[in-house]
Design a protein around this motif. Sequence first.
Motif, PDB file in Angstrom:
ATOM      1  N   ARG A 124       0.948  -0.995  -0.030  1.00 19.15           N
ATOM      2  CA  ARG A 124      -0.194  -0.467  -0.273  1.00 19.15           C
ATOM      3  C   ARG A 124       0.815   1.001   0.398  1.00 19.15           C
ATOM      4  O   ARG A 124       1.120   1.601  -0.968  1.00 19.15           O
ATOM      5  CB  ARG A 124      -0.579   0.189   1.082  1.00 19.15           C
ATOM      6  N   ASP A 125       1.299   1.952   1.149  1.00 17.48           N
ATOM      7  CA  ASP A 125       2.758   2.583   1.241  1.00 17.48           C
ATOM      8  C   ASP A 125       3.280   2.685   0.051  1.00 17.48           C
ATOM      9  O   ASP A 125       3.604   3.521  -0.725  1.00 17.48           O
ATOM     10  CB  ASP A 125       3.134   2.813   2.533  1.00 17.48           C
ATOM     11  N   HIS A 163       3.842   4.360  12.940  1.00 17.62           N
ATOM     12  CA  HIS A 163       4.193   4.802  10.634  1.00 17.62           C
ATOM     13  C   HIS A 163       5.176   5.540  10.373  1.00 17.62           C
ATOM     14  O   HIS A 163       4.722   6.688  10.309  1.00 17.62           O
ATOM     15  CB  HIS A 163       2.878   4.852  10.585  1.00 17.62           C
ATOM     16  N   HIS A 221       7.710   7.932   8.266  1.00 19.44           N
ATOM     17  CA  HIS A 221       8.477   8.245   6.921  1.00 19.44           C
ATOM     18  C   HIS A 221       9.477   8.292   7.067  1.00 19.44           C
ATOM     19  O   HIS A 221      10.460   9.673   8.132  1.00 19.44           O
ATOM     20  CB  HIS A 221       7.009   9.171   5.871  1.00 19.44           C
ATOM     21  N   ASN A 259       9.071   4.701   3.843  1.00 22.79           N
ATOM     22  CA  ASN A 259       8.743   4.770   5.395  1.00 22.79           C
ATOM     23  C   ASN A 259       9.651   3.336   5.903  1.00 22.79           C
ATOM     24  O   ASN A 259      11.495   3.525   5.044  1.00 22.79           O
ATOM     25  CB  ASN A 259       7.981   2.909   5.268  1.00 22.79           C
TER      26      ASN A 259
END
Length: 511
Positions: free
Chosen positions: A12-13, A201, A203, A237
């Motif tokens: 997804r990301d 989560h 970045h 990520n």
Amino acid sequence: MDTLKIFDTTLRDGEQSPGASMTREEKLSIARALEKMRVDIIEAGFPIASPDEYEAVSEIAATLRESTVCSLARALDKDIDRAGDALKGAVRPRIHTFIATSPIHMEQKLRMSPDEVVERAVDAVKRARNYTDDVEFSPEDAGRSDIDFLCRVVEAVIDAGACTINIPDTVGYSLPVQFGERIGQLIERIPNSDKAVFSVHCHNDLGLAVANSLAAVLHGARQVECTINGLGERAGNASLEEVVMAVRTRQDTFACDTNIDTTQIVPTSKLVSSVTGFPVQPNKAIVGANAFAHESGIHQDGVLKYRETYEIMRAQDVGWSDNRIVLGKHSGRRAIMDRVDKLGLEVPEEELDEFFARFKELADRKHQIFDADLRSLVLEEVEIRDTGTYQLIDLEVTSKMGTTPVARVTLEYQGEQYSAEAPGGGPVDASFRAIEEVVHSDSELQLYSVNNITTGTDAQGEVTVRLSKDGAVVNGHGAHTDIVIASARAYLVAVGKLAQEPAMHPQLDHI
Ligand code: KIV
Ligand code: ZN
């Protein structure tokens, strides 16, 4: 000892990295590899984004039996319903819903008041609970949100039924000391925090995604969201392999450990790199080609005398195997499949005959088949299955110093053969032009790269071709000892993929 849950969001990301789009088949093979690695939760996609994305999530949900399959949804009824539907076949379904909570996002993007945001978040969680008990909520841009407001939103969504609270550092702004403290404060200040698992989560805009995640774990987070090779939006990520190995290697410091089978890390990293066309830098921790290579004489001498003098992890514990000559043209089917299995790869039963035929063809050209050759052969099989539109039947290129190269190509499409000829700046350019004379994809070439799969002049070249058209970006791969043929194959795979729908970007169009 607590369990630190690993939530992988490569599909997804990770797919939000510009140029890293994946087809349904490719997503499924990555999902299988992640399950084999014993990832706890796999975020399979964002089903509202496109019909193809919905199908990919449904298929992954229907296939995986061990890992939880998670589906992303904005805090909107239509997103949540779509995410819930896509998870119907899942043994362990999770819905992950999010809405931004930072002043800048609420004012400039959502144009909603804080009260409206709380209400929307609570409604979203309640609606998601109609589909599953396993609901995760993320206050987007939490790293820049006001801590008091964050406490208010999180308390409300836990009351509404969220059992995982994920704190994203969406723009990669946080520093480890602050981010760790923020997690500690939330857990301490929110009265019902014991009813949820706190997750992070992060970045990597400042290169701190792993450091921030680990700081959060030290302050009580018990789920980390991460991606293979650190893939993801912008700078990516937190990288799964780095988080997992930091926690495993420093058990003197962490009061928790993951369920991950670390021997699956390198095979999965290679799979993701091949699928996306994003090479792994040689000096990347854990999965880079040099991560366990000792160049200096002093280091080599030390390692030979006592490995721990310069090595804090064992290469084989993260899945590095010697790139041995394992197979050749006399190898039997059982030996080949045994090696395929050891590499964490799969070839479906119905495709075995074709796969062995391609193995034989390769073995006739190249006597020694290395693990990397086998991996590339399996990946190509996945792509052919996925995008088998035009077949390369023949390719002839004339190239001579002082003259313009010319390519003649014959392709097969639905049983018919088509030929064309074109000149070009070089043999590869001429081949692509000749192919275009037949396929008329009218796409733009965004990236062309060649990597040698193994060493030696008889090595296969692995070519990645990235094409774009009308906002859709696709990657095609081809491998061959002749790089012009590899290039033509890669181009045709990419052309086939262009027929598929582009996915909408989850964070572009919020409400
Ligand atoms: O970075 C982010 O905030 C996200 C959310 C959807 C969790 O990816
Ligand atoms: Zn993200």
